[in-house]
Scaffold this motif. Structure first.
Motif, mmCIF file in Angstrom:
data_model
loop_
_atom_site.group_PDB
_atom_site.id
_atom_site.type_symbol
_atom_site.label_atom_id
_atom_site.label_comp_id
_atom_site.label_asym_id
_atom_site.label_seq_id
_atom_site.Cartn_x
_atom_site.Cartn_y
_atom_site.Cartn_z
ATOM 1 N N LYS A 53 117.648 137.555 -1.503
ATOM 2 C CA LYS A 53 117.284 138.353 -0.328
ATOM 3 C C LYS A 53 115.787 138.277 -0.036
ATOM 4 C CE LYS A 53 121.030 141.771 -0.071
ATOM 5 N NZ LYS A 53 121.941 141.245 -1.089
ATOM 6 N N LEU A 54 114.973 138.121 -1.072
ATOM 7 C CA LEU A 54 113.533 137.953 -0.846
ATOM 8 C C LEU A 54 113.252 136.655 -0.087
ATOM 9 C CD1 LEU A 54 111.927 139.121 -4.222
ATOM 10 C CD2 LEU A 54 111.837 140.298 -2.014
ATOM 11 N N HIS A 55 113.960 135.596 -0.424
ATOM 12 C CA HIS A 55 113.779 134.323 0.285
ATOM 13 C C HIS A 55 114.131 134.470 1.765
ATOM 14 C CE1 HIS A 55 112.512 131.273 -2.544
ATOM 15 N NE2 HIS A 55 113.372 131.713 -3.450
ATOM 16 N N SER A 56 115.231 135.166 2.063
ATOM 17 C CA SER A 56 115.612 135.326 3.467
ATOM 18 C C SER A 56 114.616 136.223 4.197
ATOM 19 C CB SER A 56 117.029 135.884 3.584
ATOM 20 O OG SER A 56 117.116 137.213 3.125
ATOM 21 N N LEU A 57 114.060 137.218 3.505
ATOM 22 C CA LEU A 57 113.041 138.069 4.125
ATOM 23 C C LEU A 57 111.781 137.266 4.420
ATOM 24 C CD1 LEU A 57 111.885 140.759 5.073
ATOM 25 C CD2 LEU A 57 111.316 141.283 2.683
ATOM 26 N N GLN A 58 111.413 136.388 3.513
ATOM 27 C CA GLN A 58 110.251 135.535 3.751
ATOM 28 C C GLN A 58 110.395 134.765 5.053
ATOM 29 O OE1 GLN A 58 110.210 132.010 1.549
ATOM 30 N NE2 GLN A 58 108.099 131.449 1.993
ATOM 31 N N GLN A 59 111.576 134.247 5.290
ATOM 32 C CA GLN A 59 111.829 133.479 6.504
ATOM 33 C C GLN A 59 111.727 134.359 7.746
ATOM 34 O OE1 GLN A 59 115.666 131.829 5.580
ATOM 35 N NE2 GLN A 59 114.820 130.140 4.366
ATOM 36 N N GLU A 60 112.240 135.583 7.645
ATOM 37 C CA GLU A 60 112.142 136.505 8.782
ATOM 38 C C GLU A 60 110.700 136.916 9.047
ATOM 39 O OE1 GLU A 60 115.207 139.541 9.635
ATOM 40 O OE2 GLU A 60 115.910 139.114 7.600
ATOM 41 N N LEU A 61 109.944 137.161 7.983
ATOM 42 C CA LEU A 61 108.532 137.527 8.145
ATOM 43 C C LEU A 61 107.756 136.418 8.844
ATOM 44 C CD1 LEU A 61 107.809 139.204 4.690
ATOM 45 C CD2 LEU A 61 107.773 140.344 6.912
ATOM 46 N N ALA A 62 108.091 135.179 8.504
ATOM 47 C CA ALA A 62 107.409 134.039 9.113
ATOM 48 C C ALA A 62 107.634 133.981 10.616
ATOM 49 C CB ALA A 62 107.880 132.748 8.460
ATOM 50 N N LYS A 63 108.769 134.507 11.078
ATOM 51 C CA LYS A 63 109.093 134.474 12.504
ATOM 52 C C LYS A 63 108.364 135.553 13.297
ATOM 53 C CE LYS A 63 113.774 132.678 11.701
ATOM 54 N NZ LYS A 63 115.228 133.007 11.773
ATOM 55 N N VAL A 64 108.012 136.659 12.641
ATOM 56 C CA VAL A 64 107.439 137.784 13.383
ATOM 57 C C VAL A 64 105.958 137.983 13.135
ATOM 58 C CG1 VAL A 64 109.652 138.993 13.349
ATOM 59 C CG2 VAL A 64 107.950 139.520 11.597
ATOM 60 N N SER A 65 105.402 137.288 12.139
ATOM 61 C CA SER A 65 104.047 137.620 11.722
ATOM 62 C C SER A 65 103.180 136.403 11.525
ATOM 63 C CB SER A 65 104.098 138.415 10.412
ATOM 64 O OG SER A 65 102.803 138.608 9.890
ATOM 65 N N SER A 66 101.892 136.569 11.770
ATOM 66 C CA SER A 66 100.915 135.513 11.514
ATOM 67 C C SER A 66 99.977 135.908 10.377
ATOM 68 C CB SER A 66 100.106 135.229 12.783
ATOM 69 O OG SER A 66 99.455 136.403 13.215
ATOM 70 N N ALA A 67 100.415 136.819 9.539
ATOM 71 C CA ALA A 67 99.611 137.262 8.404
ATOM 72 C C ALA A 67 100.072 136.579 7.131
ATOM 73 C CB ALA A 67 99.720 138.784 8.253
ATOM 74 N N LYS A 68 99.391 136.865 6.041
ATOM 75 C CA LYS A 68 99.764 136.362 4.729
ATOM 76 C C LYS A 68 100.607 137.434 4.046
ATOM 77 C CE LYS A 68 97.667 135.301 0.243
ATOM 78 N NZ LYS A 68 96.390 135.161 -0.491
ATOM 79 N N HIS A 69 101.727 137.025 3.445
ATOM 80 C CA HIS A 69 102.589 137.989 2.767
ATOM 81 C C HIS A 69 102.950 137.453 1.387
ATOM 82 C CE1 HIS A 69 103.051 139.813 6.709
ATOM 83 N NE2 HIS A 69 103.426 138.634 7.178
ATOM 84 N N LEU A 70 103.092 138.353 0.433
ATOM 85 C CA LEU A 70 103.517 137.970 -0.911
ATOM 86 C C LEU A 70 104.722 138.799 -1.308
ATOM 87 C CD1 LEU A 70 100.167 137.596 -2.897
ATOM 88 C CD2 LEU A 70 101.769 135.782 -2.323
ATOM 89 N N LEU A 71 105.777 138.133 -1.723
ATOM 90 C CA LEU A 71 106.993 138.796 -2.178
ATOM 91 C C LEU A 71 107.266 138.385 -3.621
ATOM 92 C CD1 LEU A 71 109.297 138.188 0.934
ATOM 93 C CD2 LEU A 71 107.711 140.081 0.525
#
Length: 254
Positions: A53-71
């Motif tokens: 689920k973290l991998h799928s969230l990473q993909q969703e975050l990439a679609k909505v955000s231009s920031a750096k995220h760490l999961l």
């Protein structure tokens, strides 16, 4: 501890960007809140036990955000796991401004004598000890800057009693007490609050109410309200027991 990195250039508004740590980020309220905050330009540091689920969230975050995220894959019940989590965050220079202790479990509907010891322990270890582990290791980092907001997810069940959910009620009453006591220990400039999110259509609510859960607000609708509230918290809120607006009314369960 596995790490998922999502990095892009050009945050929406660098001056307003917050670094927000959310536990239990892979589903339900945690996931909806992460996506809402990321869409507003904030940086998400998330953890969960569910790598898929973290991998799928990473993909969703990439679609909505231009920031750096760490999961990260983290079990908040493990003090050692949380300690490693903190070290990784420090190494990435992503000490959070805001922490949302959202990871939580609920017991199966049943009277206390019908539930085994392990089920009780799992609820307490996640909902109370998990928060304690996060605060134990992150508060010293926040103290060094004399600022930071920690939101500990409570519940209507942390301010009232509901039959068939004694372990869950015990844990959320524990969250209320833990939050208020810790609020007396942190320095000025910081805030520890408990937050009743209200009643939202999640897997947890389905486990309690079955099909009745469908009548309640979606996590996405909730997140739009909760994100605004969380971002506006200040040190003046230290020690408060708060509730997200329009929490809903719980039907009689017993």
């Amino acid at each position: 501890m596995a790490t998922i990195l999502s990095e892009f250039s050009g945050a929406k508004d660098a001056t307003a960007t917050k670094k927000v740590l959310i536990t239990g980020v892979s589903k339900g309220l945690g996931r909806a809140l992460a996506l809402e905050l990321a869409n507003r330009g904030h940086t998400i540091i998330g953890c969960s036990r569910d790598q898929t689920k973290l991998h799928s969230l990473q993909q969703e975050l990439a679609k909505v955000s231009s920031a750096k995220h760490l999961l990260y894959t983290v079990d908040v019940r493990s003090n050692t796991n949380v300690e490693e989590f903190v070290q990784a965050i420090v190494e990435n220079e992503l000490v959070p401004n805001i922490i949302v202790n959202n990871a939580g479990l609920i017991n199966r509907n049943g009277k206390i004598w019908e539930l085994d010891a392990q089920e009780f322990d799992n609820v307490i270890d996640t909902n109370v000890k998990g928060i304690a582990n996060i605060m134990r290791h992150f508060i010293p980092l926040m103290i060094s800057t004399n600022k930071g907001i920690i939101i500990n997810m409570s519940s209507l069940s942390g301010r009232d009693a509901h039959g068939l959910f004694a372990p869950y009620c015990a844990s959320k009453w524990g969250v209320e007490g833990l939050s208020k006591a810790t609020a007396k220990e942190v320095p000025e400039g910081m805030a520890i609050v408990s937050l009743d999110p209200g009643i939202i259509y999640t897997d947890m609510l389905v486990s309690c109410l079955g099909e009745l859960a469908l009548k309640y607000q979606s996590p996405q609708h909730w997140a739009s309200k909760a994100a605004t509230m969380i971002l506006n918290l200040t040190a003046l809120d230290n020690g408060a027991s708060l509730t997200v607006e329009d929490p809903g009314t719980l039907p009689k369960l017993e």
